[in-house]
Structures are given as structure tokens and as C-alpha cells.
Design a protein around this motif. Structure first.
Motif, PDB file in Angstrom:
ATOM      1  N   VAL A 221       0.906  -1.239   0.052  1.00 19.81           N
ATOM      2  CA  VAL A 221      -0.028  -0.075   0.141  1.00 19.81           C
ATOM      3  C   VAL A 221       0.740   1.208  -0.066  1.00 19.81           C
ATOM      4  CG1 VAL A 221      -1.653   1.383   1.310  1.00 19.81           C
ATOM      5  CG2 VAL A 221      -2.011  -1.126   1.009  1.00 19.81           C
ATOM      6  N   ASP A 222       1.956   1.278   0.792  1.00 16.24           N
ATOM      7  CA  ASP A 222       2.887   2.462   0.595  1.00 16.24           C
ATOM      8  C   ASP A 222       3.335   2.719  -0.573  1.00 16.24           C
ATOM      9  OD1 ASP A 222       2.610   2.670   3.439  1.00 16.24           O
ATOM     10  OD2 ASP A 222       4.775   1.624   3.962  1.00 16.24           O
ATOM     11  N   ARG A 223       3.608   1.791  -1.198  1.00 14.13           N
ATOM     12  CA  ARG A 223       4.234   1.872  -2.805  1.00 14.13           C
ATOM     13  C   ARG A 223       3.108   2.422  -3.618  1.00 14.13           C
ATOM     14  NH1 ARG A 223       9.543  -0.060  -3.523  1.00 14.13           N
ATOM     15  NH2 ARG A 223      10.413  -0.991  -1.698  1.00 14.13           N
ATOM     16  N   LEU A 224       1.853   1.612  -3.482  1.00 10.28           N
ATOM     17  CA  LEU A 224       0.847   2.198  -4.457  1.00 10.28           C
ATOM     18  C   LEU A 224       0.369   3.587  -4.192  1.00 10.28           C
ATOM     19  CD1 LEU A 224      -1.260  -1.215  -4.277  1.00 10.28           C
ATOM     20  CD2 LEU A 224      -0.210  -0.340  -6.302  1.00 10.28           C
ATOM     21  N   GLU A 225       0.582   4.045  -2.859  1.00  5.51           N
ATOM     22  CA  GLU A 225      -0.121   5.310  -2.386  1.00  5.51           C
ATOM     23  C   GLU A 225       1.127   6.344  -2.806  1.00  5.51           C
ATOM     24  OE1 GLU A 225      -2.251   7.133   1.669  1.00  5.51           O
ATOM     25  OE2 GLU A 225      -0.336   6.082   2.046  1.00  5.51           O
ATOM     26  N   ALA A 226       2.415   6.044  -2.997  1.00  4.72           N
ATOM     27  CA  ALA A 226       3.275   6.931  -3.574  1.00  4.72           C
ATOM     28  C   ALA A 226       3.031   7.119  -4.967  1.00  4.72           C
ATOM     29  CB  ALA A 226       4.518   6.224  -3.012  1.00  4.72           C
ATOM     30  N   THR A 227       2.478   6.565  -5.622  1.00  4.36           N
ATOM     31  CA  THR A 227       2.344   6.298  -7.130  1.00  4.36           C
ATOM     32  C   THR A 227       0.947   6.822  -7.393  1.00  4.36           C
ATOM     33  OG1 THR A 227       1.653   4.192  -7.489  1.00  4.36           O
ATOM     34  CG2 THR A 227       4.071   4.617  -7.447  1.00  4.36           C
ATOM     35  N   GLY A 228       0.081   7.225  -6.511  1.00  2.00           N
ATOM     36  CA  GLY A 228      -1.073   7.585  -6.595  1.00  2.00           C
ATOM     37  C   GLY A 228      -2.291   6.829  -7.003  1.00  2.00           C
ATOM     38  N   MET A 229      -1.934   5.477  -6.762  1.00  2.00           N
ATOM     39  CA  MET A 229      -2.863   4.357  -7.396  1.00  2.00           C
ATOM     40  C   MET A 229      -4.033   4.077  -6.227  1.00  2.00           C
ATOM     41  SD  MET A 229      -0.676   1.729  -9.609  1.00  2.00           S
ATOM     42  CE  MET A 229       0.824   2.275 -10.136  1.00  2.00           C
ATOM     43  N   VAL A 230      -3.563   4.341  -4.748  1.00  2.00           N
ATOM     44  CA  VAL A 230      -4.511   4.095  -3.842  1.00  2.00           C
ATOM     45  C   VAL A 230      -4.408   5.079  -2.966  1.00  2.00           C
ATOM     46  CG1 VAL A 230      -4.533   1.477  -3.971  1.00  2.00           C
ATOM     47  CG2 VAL A 230      -3.193   2.587  -2.408  1.00  2.00           C
ATOM     48  N   ARG A 231      -5.086   5.441  -1.933  1.00  2.00           N
ATOM     49  CA  ARG A 231      -4.890   6.323  -0.825  1.00  2.00           C
ATOM     50  C   ARG A 231      -5.804   5.623   0.399  1.00  2.00           C
ATOM     51  NH1 ARG A 231      -8.013   9.639  -4.482  1.00  2.00           N
ATOM     52  NH2 ARG A 231     -10.140   9.100  -4.286  1.00  2.00           N
ATOM     53  N   ARG A 232      -5.028   5.893   1.521  1.00  2.00           N
ATOM     54  CA  ARG A 232      -5.689   5.608   2.822  1.00  2.00           C
ATOM     55  C   ARG A 232      -6.533   6.729   3.301  1.00  2.00           C
ATOM     56  NH1 ARG A 232      -0.221   4.269   3.292  1.00  2.00           N
ATOM     57  NH2 ARG A 232       0.050   2.267   3.811  1.00  2.00           N
TER      58      ARG A 232
END
Length: 167
Positions: A94-105
Motif C-alpha cells: 500500500v505504501d508503494r501504491l499510495e506513493a504512485t497515486g494508485m490508492v489512498r488511505r
């Protein structure tokens, strides 16, 4: 991928198992070892297909899970349970996906202690493209006849069920 070996090392290991007095265990050893090697081959193929999308298979699974959810979001603990991974592994993905803007918490609307994992518009687009590439390049081109894939899926499902993987 390295050059093919001239002989099957797992079949050779099976023969060695038998010659060392472990004939009763030889077929299971060979099946388990072949399954683990096959999983490695498929994971390498999947990761190579997903790399241009900025994904690994583990990260793709997170996007796919969110894509299948009704709201495009899930509590982190539920996502961890459904993906059958430890919370730490999910957090890394999730950290990596969030860093690329694909997911957010985001904060859960009714439970202040719970964080939701939410698929972004960018994540939806990447998911669509990545799923298409996996379908074309891997799932429809697995190297297994369709009947074998179905049989293998059923065999592995029975095994997973017997091991308590699901009810």
C-alpha cells in the motif's frame, strides 16, 4: 529466464529420494517441489508483465481486490485477510501504491480507529490496463491446456480446503 536444463532436476531428485530409502515420500516431495518451482515461474512471468505498469503481482492483487469491492474501498484489516497476507506485507504494498497515486488511505466514515484503502481514478486505469495484459499474456497463454488448468485448480482448491485455507 535461464536456459532450460537438459533434464528435469525434480525428477532426478525424486529418483534420489527413492534410492536413499524415502520412496514413500518421493512423489509428494516431487509434487511439492514442482508446485513451488511452477509458482516461481508464474510469478516471474506476472511480474515481468506488470513491471511496465509500475506493479508487482502483490501490488496488482491489492488493486484487483479493491476493483472488485462494491465501493472501491476496504478496511486495511479486511484487505489483509482477503489477500491472505500479513498486515506488514500489505502495508508495504500500500505504501508503494499510495506513493504512485494508485490508492489512498482514508478515514472510515463511522469507525475512527479504522483506515480504508481506496482505489483512485489513476489506480482504476492502471488496474484495467494491467488486468488486460495479464489476461492476454499470462492467463490465456499459461502454457497449460485448459483442461489441465481446470483440473489443477480443483486439486489445489481441495488441498487448500483440507489445510483450513477456507471453509
Amino acid at each position: 529466464m535461464p536456459s532450460p536444463l537438459p533434464r528435469d532436476p525434480i525428477a532426478q531428485a525424486r529418483d534420489q529420494w527413492i534410492s536413499h530409502g524415502w520412496a514413500a515420500e518421493a512423489d509428494s516431495m516431487a509434487a511439492i517441489t514442482a508446485l513451488m518451482r511452477s509458482a516461481s515461474i508464474f510469478l516471474q512471468r506476472a511480474d515481468a508483465i506488470l513491471k511496465p505498469h509500475g506493479l508487482t503481482f502483490a501490488r496488482f492483487e491489492v488493486l484487483a481486490l479493491l476493483g472488485f469491492s462494491k465501493r472501491g474501498s476496504l478496511p486495511m484489516n479486511q484487505a489483509s485477510r482477503l489477500l491472505q497476507v500479513h498486515a506488514t506485507s500489505l502495508t508495504n504494498s500500500v505504501d508503494r501504491l499510495e506513493a504512485t497515486g494508485m490508492v489512498r488511505r482514508v478515514q472510515h466514515p463511522t469507525d475512527g480507529r479504522t483506515r480504508l484503502l481506496e482505489l483512485t481514478t489513476k489506480g482504476k486505469g492502471v488496474l484495467i490496463d494491467a488486468r488486460q495484459d495479464l489476461n492476454v499474456q499470462l492467463f490465456s497463454n499459461s502454457g497449460m491446456p485448459e483442461a489441465d488448468a481446470k483440473d489443477l485448480s480443483q486439486i489445489l482448491s481441495r488441498f487448500r480446503h483440507s489445510q483450513g485455507d477456507f471453509l
